[in-house]
Motif scaffolding. Structure first.
Motif, PDB file in Angstrom:
ATOM      1  N   ALA A 145       0.812  -1.218   0.000  1.00  0.00           N
ATOM      2  CA  ALA A 145       0.000   0.000   0.000  1.00  0.00           C
ATOM      3  C   ALA A 145       0.846   1.269   0.000  1.00  0.00           C
ATOM      4  O   ALA A 145       0.554   2.222  -0.729  1.00  0.00           O
ATOM      5  N   VAL A 146       1.904   1.302   0.812  1.00  0.00           N
ATOM      6  CA  VAL A 146       2.725   2.508   0.899  1.00  0.00           C
ATOM      7  C   VAL A 146       3.383   2.809  -0.436  1.00  0.00           C
ATOM      8  O   VAL A 146       3.374   3.939  -0.920  1.00  0.00           O
ATOM      9  N   SER A 147       3.943   1.758  -1.072  1.00  0.00           N
ATOM     10  CA  SER A 147       4.572   1.952  -2.379  1.00  0.00           C
ATOM     11  C   SER A 147       3.552   2.397  -3.410  1.00  0.00           C
ATOM     12  O   SER A 147       3.835   3.245  -4.261  1.00  0.00           O
ATOM     13  N   ASP A 181       3.747  12.157  -7.417  1.00  0.00           N
ATOM     14  CA  ASP A 181       5.060  11.950  -6.836  1.00  0.00           C
ATOM     15  C   ASP A 181       5.415  10.466  -6.892  1.00  0.00           C
ATOM     16  O   ASP A 181       4.551   9.604  -6.857  1.00  0.00           O
ATOM     17  N   ALA A 182       6.706  10.178  -6.971  1.00  0.00           N
ATOM     18  CA  ALA A 182       7.160   8.799  -7.107  1.00  0.00           C
ATOM     19  C   ALA A 182       7.815   8.321  -5.816  1.00  0.00           C
ATOM     20  O   ALA A 182       8.915   8.728  -5.493  1.00  0.00           O
ATOM     21  N   MET A 183       7.121   7.497  -5.080  1.00  0.00           N
ATOM     22  CA  MET A 183       7.635   6.832  -3.896  1.00  0.00           C
ATOM     23  C   MET A 183       8.252   7.800  -2.879  1.00  0.00           C
ATOM     24  O   MET A 183       9.445   7.759  -2.614  1.00  0.00           O
ATOM     25  N   PRO A 184       7.443   8.681  -2.279  1.00  0.00           N
ATOM     26  CA  PRO A 184       7.992   9.613  -1.297  1.00  0.00           C
ATOM     27  C   PRO A 184       8.332   8.954   0.042  1.00  0.00           C
ATOM     28  O   PRO A 184       9.034   9.552   0.850  1.00  0.00           O
ATOM     29  N   VAL A 185       7.830   7.739   0.283  1.00  0.00           N
ATOM     30  CA  VAL A 185       8.173   6.998   1.495  1.00  0.00           C
ATOM     31  C   VAL A 185       8.472   5.561   1.122  1.00  0.00           C
ATOM     32  O   VAL A 185       7.988   5.046   0.115  1.00  0.00           O
ATOM     33  N   LEU A 186       9.287   4.904   1.958  1.00  0.00           N
ATOM     34  CA  LEU A 186       9.598   3.492   1.755  1.00  0.00           C
ATOM     35  C   LEU A 186       9.307   2.726   3.044  1.00  0.00           C
ATOM     36  O   LEU A 186       9.691   3.170   4.130  1.00  0.00           O
ATOM     37  N   PRO A 187       8.641   1.569   2.953  1.00  0.00           N
ATOM     38  CA  PRO A 187       8.425   0.746   4.133  1.00  0.00           C
ATOM     39  C   PRO A 187       9.693  -0.027   4.474  1.00  0.00           C
ATOM     40  O   PRO A 187      10.346  -0.585   3.588  1.00  0.00           O
ATOM     41  N   VAL A 208      10.093   5.314   6.103  1.00  0.00           N
ATOM     42  CA  VAL A 208      11.169   6.288   5.973  1.00  0.00           C
ATOM     43  C   VAL A 208      10.832   7.237   4.833  1.00  0.00           C
ATOM     44  O   VAL A 208      10.607   6.813   3.696  1.00  0.00           O
ATOM     45  N   ARG A 209      10.789   8.507   5.135  1.00  0.00           N
ATOM     46  CA  ARG A 209      10.483   9.512   4.113  1.00  0.00           C
ATOM     47  C   ARG A 209      11.707   9.796   3.257  1.00  0.00           C
ATOM     48  O   ARG A 209      12.833   9.839   3.754  1.00  0.00           O
ATOM     49  N   HIS A 242      18.777   2.350   7.454  1.00  0.00           N
ATOM     50  CA  HIS A 242      17.649   1.452   7.234  1.00  0.00           C
ATOM     51  C   HIS A 242      17.875   0.645   5.965  1.00  0.00           C
ATOM     52  O   HIS A 242      18.230   1.201   4.916  1.00  0.00           O
ATOM     53  N   LEU A 243      17.656  -0.666   6.056  1.00  0.00           N
ATOM     54  CA  LEU A 243      17.896  -1.578   4.944  1.00  0.00           C
ATOM     55  C   LEU A 243      16.591  -1.884   4.223  1.00  0.00           C
ATOM     56  O   LEU A 243      15.597  -2.262   4.845  1.00  0.00           O
ATOM     57  N   VAL A 244      16.601  -1.702   2.893  1.00  0.00           N
ATOM     58  CA  VAL A 244      15.411  -1.932   2.080  1.00  0.00           C
ATOM     59  C   VAL A 244      15.778  -2.829   0.906  1.00  0.00           C
ATOM     60  O   VAL A 244      16.820  -2.630   0.266  1.00  0.00           O
ATOM     61  N   ARG A 245      14.930  -3.812   0.625  1.00  0.00           N
ATOM     62  CA  ARG A 245      15.180  -4.705  -0.504  1.00  0.00           C
ATOM     63  C   ARG A 245      14.773  -4.011  -1.803  1.00  0.00           C
ATOM     64  O   ARG A 245      13.596  -3.987  -2.175  1.00  0.00           O
ATOM     65  N   MET A 246      15.734  -3.442  -2.490  1.00  0.00           N
ATOM     66  CA  MET A 246      15.507  -2.775  -3.763  1.00  0.00           C
ATOM     67  C   MET A 246      16.854  -2.459  -4.387  1.00  0.00           C
ATOM     68  O   MET A 246      17.725  -1.911  -3.724  1.00  0.00           O
ATOM     69  N   PRO A 247      17.081  -2.803  -5.659  1.00  0.00           N
ATOM     70  CA  PRO A 247      18.349  -2.435  -6.306  1.00  0.00           C
ATOM     71  C   PRO A 247      18.491  -0.921  -6.370  1.00  0.00           C
ATOM     72  O   PRO A 247      17.509  -0.205  -6.545  1.00  0.00           O
ATOM     73  N   ILE A 248      19.708  -0.446  -6.276  1.00  0.00           N
ATOM     74  CA  ILE A 248      19.923   0.998  -6.270  1.00  0.00           C
ATOM     75  C   ILE A 248      19.511   1.613  -7.606  1.00  0.00           C
ATOM     76  O   ILE A 248      19.049   2.763  -7.654  1.00  0.00           O
ATOM     77  N   SER A 249      19.648   0.869  -8.706  1.00  0.00           N
ATOM     78  CA  SER A 249      19.250   1.407 -10.008  1.00  0.00           C
ATOM     79  C   SER A 249      17.748   1.642 -10.067  1.00  0.00           C
ATOM     80  O   SER A 249      17.277   2.604 -10.685  1.00  0.00           O
TER      81      SER A 249
END
Length: 257
Positions: A87-89, A138-144, A154-155, A178-185
């Motif tokens: 939902a957040v994404s 806006d594109a992904m202003p927060v990440l779970p 995290v904003r 904070h660690l998030v599963r997502m490639p940096i690209s």
């Protein structure tokens, strides 16, 4: 309205189409069984709204929605999924609603009212669109972020720099890392137009978080932030200097007190 329903499960797609056709606001419903087919259909014709499943093989619903948000006239996005973990994404990409399967008719009715308010009817004699009507979501202003069985959010505006770690990224903020599963690209695709720059193969930095540029012990460059120094490769040094200069001219540096 003309709407497009997208789901790789035929039974779910048929049911969604049935519900949409019954909505008084809808004049036409088209269907696509995967994201690539949906993208081709959208490129070939104008849709007012797209109802998207998230978990699909190949390109998923979040990725498709991110592409659609870059269109000059993006359709209104509504996600329809069996899971609430995205939902957040989804809202970060700019979705106006997030429906959980099985979709109830009364819940869809409330969504359609919201969608209808966002789809401004334009007749040939109507005045040109105002600037506010062309603003992209806006594109992904927060990440779970999941840790110890909890999810915190995290904003983007709290992140000073991002460090790659395999298929994960480490978000460096004043409150911690904070660690998030997502490639940096992939994260760069979402955040590059919102003040982040790639300064190294493994690092992104928020332009307004850079306090100064420094030289390291071997003659390289470091971008200094309040939460640490970020290595800058020679390949990206010139671009970073230019972006910092432009930000300073617009008065956008030093905004993070």
């Amino acid at each position: 309205m003309r709407v497009l329903a997208v789901d790789d499960v035929k039974a779910a797609l048929d049911e969604l189409c049935r519900l949409l056709r019954a909505a008084p606001e809808v004049a036409e419903v088209a269907a696509a069984g995967d994201a690539l087919t949906a993208l081709r259909m959208i490129e070939g014709g104008q849709f007012d709204a797209v109802f998207l499943d998230i978990s699909m093989p190949g390109m998923n619903g979040l990725e498709l929605a991110s592409l659609l948000s870059k269109l000059s006239k993006p359709p209104v996005i509504v996600f329809v999924t069996a899971y609430d973990g995205h939902a957040v994404s989804a809202y970060g990409i700019g979705a106006v609603d997030y429906l959980l399967k099985p979709v109830r008719a009364e819940r869809l009715a409330a969504t359609m009212s919201r969608v209808a308010r966002m789809v401004a009817p334009v007749s040939p004699a109507a005045a040109p669109a105002t600037p506010s009507e062309s603003v992209k979501p806006d594109a992904m202003p927060v990440l779970p972020v999941e840790a110890d069985g909890r999810i915190r959010y995290v904003r983007r505006t709290d992140v000073e720099f991002v460090e790659a770690q395999g298929d994960y990224v480490r978000l460096h903020t004043r409150s911690g890392v904070h660690l998030v599963r997502m490639p940096i690209s992939r994260l760069l695709e979402y955040w590059e137009s919102n003040g982040f720059a790639r300064v190294h193969r493994g690092y992104l930095v928020a332009i307004d978080a850079v306090r100064e540029l420094r030289s390291d012990s071997v003659g390289g460059m470091l971008a200094h932030t309040d939460v640490g120094d970020v290595p800058v490769s020679r390949r990206h040094a010139r671009e970073l200097r230019e972006r910092l200069l432009h930000a300073a001219q617009r008065g956008e540096l030093g905004g993070r007190a």
